[in-house]
Motif scaffolding. Structure first.
Motif, PDB file in Angstrom:
ATOM      1  N   GLU A  54       0.625  -1.078  -0.001  1.00 65.21           N
ATOM      2  CA  GLU A  54      -0.380   0.130   0.087  1.00 65.21           C
ATOM      3  C   GLU A  54       0.943   1.018  -0.113  1.00 65.21           C
ATOM      4  O   GLU A  54       0.028   2.351  -0.623  1.00 65.21           O
ATOM      5  CB  GLU A  54      -0.577   0.186   1.405  1.00 65.21           C
ATOM      6  N   GLU A  55       1.699   0.915   1.019  1.00 61.67           N
ATOM      7  CA  GLU A  55       2.953   2.268   0.322  1.00 61.67           C
ATOM      8  C   GLU A  55       3.800   2.858  -0.277  1.00 61.67           C
ATOM      9  O   GLU A  55       4.006   4.105  -1.102  1.00 61.67           O
ATOM     10  CB  GLU A  55       3.763   2.173   1.743  1.00 61.67           C
ATOM     11  N   PHE A  56       3.293   1.298  -0.558  1.00 61.80           N
ATOM     12  CA  PHE A  56       4.422   1.302  -2.881  1.00 61.80           C
ATOM     13  C   PHE A  56       3.433   2.147  -3.296  1.00 61.80           C
ATOM     14  O   PHE A  56       3.816   3.046  -4.614  1.00 61.80           O
ATOM     15  CB  PHE A  56       4.624  -0.121  -3.349  1.00 61.80           C
ATOM     16  N   ALA A  57       2.752   2.041  -3.537  1.00 58.33           N
ATOM     17  CA  ALA A  57       1.117   2.013  -4.324  1.00 58.33           C
ATOM     18  C   ALA A  57       1.592   3.622  -4.414  1.00 58.33           C
ATOM     19  O   ALA A  57       1.018   4.591  -5.124  1.00 58.33           O
ATOM     20  CB  ALA A  57       0.023   1.230  -4.342  1.00 58.33           C
ATOM     21  N   SER A  58       0.660   4.566  -3.214  1.00 57.93           N
ATOM     22  CA  SER A  58       0.314   5.170  -2.024  1.00 57.93           C
ATOM     23  C   SER A  58       1.864   6.651  -2.622  1.00 57.93           C
ATOM     24  O   SER A  58       1.679   7.146  -3.923  1.00 57.93           O
ATOM     25  CB  SER A  58       0.403   5.718  -1.464  1.00 57.93           C
ATOM     26  N   ALA A  59       3.089   6.263  -3.097  1.00 56.68           N
ATOM     27  CA  ALA A  59       4.647   6.387  -3.124  1.00 56.68           C
ATOM     28  C   ALA A  59       4.163   7.008  -4.802  1.00 56.68           C
ATOM     29  O   ALA A  59       5.076   7.764  -5.100  1.00 56.68           O
ATOM     30  CB  ALA A  59       5.841   5.968  -2.957  1.00 56.68           C
ATOM     31  N   LEU A  60       4.258   5.958  -5.402  1.00 56.29           N
ATOM     32  CA  LEU A  60       4.238   5.590  -6.940  1.00 56.29           C
ATOM     33  C   LEU A  60       3.476   6.769  -7.359  1.00 56.29           C
ATOM     34  O   LEU A  60       3.456   6.976  -8.626  1.00 56.29           O
ATOM     35  CB  LEU A  60       4.733   4.400  -7.433  1.00 56.29           C
ATOM     36  N   LYS A  61       1.856   6.614  -6.628  1.00 58.81           N
ATOM     37  CA  LYS A  61       1.150   7.564  -7.068  1.00 58.81           C
ATOM     38  C   LYS A  61       1.285   8.931  -7.303  1.00 58.81           C
ATOM     39  O   LYS A  61       0.924  10.014  -8.159  1.00 58.81           O
ATOM     40  CB  LYS A  61      -0.347   7.096  -6.664  1.00 58.81           C
ATOM     41  N   GLU A  62       2.001   9.562  -6.342  1.00 57.56           N
ATOM     42  CA  GLU A  62       2.156  11.020  -5.836  1.00 57.56           C
ATOM     43  C   GLU A  62       3.427  11.343  -7.319  1.00 57.56           C
ATOM     44  O   GLU A  62       3.241  12.423  -7.743  1.00 57.56           O
ATOM     45  CB  GLU A  62       3.189  10.651  -4.920  1.00 57.56           C
ATOM     46  N   TYR A  63       3.875  10.064  -7.539  1.00 57.50           N
ATOM     47  CA  TYR A  63       4.694  10.341  -9.009  1.00 57.50           C
ATOM     48  C   TYR A  63       4.410  10.390 -10.165  1.00 57.50           C
ATOM     49  O   TYR A  63       5.101   9.846 -11.388  1.00 57.50           O
ATOM     50  CB  TYR A  63       5.923   9.534  -8.565  1.00 57.50           C
ATOM     51  N   ASN A  64       3.161   9.403 -10.157  1.00 57.93           N
ATOM     52  CA  ASN A  64       2.582   9.448 -11.130  1.00 57.93           C
ATOM     53  C   ASN A  64       3.349   8.061 -12.046  1.00 57.93           C
ATOM     54  O   ASN A  64       3.539   7.970 -13.479  1.00 57.93           O
ATOM     55  CB  ASN A  64       2.144  10.751 -12.386  1.00 57.93           C
ATOM     56  N   PHE A  65       3.643   6.744 -11.392  1.00 57.43           N
ATOM     57  CA  PHE A  65       4.159   5.823 -12.090  1.00 57.43           C
ATOM     58  C   PHE A  65       3.150   4.895 -12.105  1.00 57.43           C
ATOM     59  O   PHE A  65       2.779   4.750 -11.184  1.00 57.43           O
ATOM     60  CB  PHE A  65       4.988   5.928 -11.026  1.00 57.43           C
TER      61      PHE A  65
END
Length: 143
Positions: free
Chosen positions: A132-143
Motif C-alpha cells: 500500500e505504501e509503494f502504491a501510494s508513493a508511486l501514485k505521487e510520482y505518476n508511476f
C-alpha cells in the motif's frame, strides 16, 4: 544500471566480494560512502563524478547542504577491486552500517547498496515499504 540482490558476507579482513554481475559495470575502481539510510553506497567513478557535479550546484550557504556534503563526501573512500573482485570496507563505514558479517548487496540503479543482513531483515527497517505504501508513493510520482 545496477539491479538485483545478493546475500553474501564479509571475510575476517572486512573484504566484500562484489557479486560478479555487478562487478563488470563497476570496473576496477569505485567510491564507497555512507548512504542516507543505514547502508553503504558504492558508485562507479563516472557515477561518483556525476554526483559531485550535482552537489557542486547546491548552495553551501545552506547548513543542511553543508551537513549533507560532510556526510556524503567526508566519509567517501576510493576503493580498488582486487583480482578476486573484493573491496575492503573501512572500519568506520562498517560501524556506520552496523555490519557484522552477513550482508545484503543490491543494485539500486546508479549505485550498489550494501546492508547489514540483520538490519535489512529487521522489522524496524523503514527502508522497506508494504504494498500500500509503494502504491501510494508511486501514485505521487505518476508511476
Amino acid at each position: 544500471m545496477f539491479m538485483g540482490t545478493t546475500y553474501n558476507s564479509i571475510d575476517d579482513k572486512n573484504r566484500l566480494i562484489v557479486p560478479s554481475r555487478l562487478r563488470a559495470e563497476l570496473g576496477n575502481r569505485c567510491v564507497m560512502t555512507k548512504g542516507l539510510d543505514t547502508c553503504l553506497n558504492i558508485y562507479t567513478m563516472s557515477s561518483w563524478e556525476k554526483q559531485m557535479e550535482k552537489i557542486s550546484h547546491m548552495p553551501e550557504s545552506d547548513p543542511k547542504v553543508r551537513a549533507f556534503i560532510r556526510h556524503f563526501c567526508g566519509n567517501a573512500v576510493e576503493c580498488e577491486l582486487d583480482k578476486q573482485g573484493r573491496i575492503v570496507i573501512p572500519q568506520e563505514l562498517k560501524t556506520y552500517a552496523q555490519i557484522d558479517r552477513d550482508l545484503v548487496t543490491m543494485g539500486a540503479m546508479s549505485k550498489i547498496e550494501v546492508w547489514s543482513r540483520q538490519l535489512w531483515d529487521s522489522p524496524e527497517n523503514d527502508s522497506k515499504m508494504d504494498k500500500e505504501e509503494f502504491a501510494s508513493a508511486l501514485k505521487e510520482y505518476n508511476f
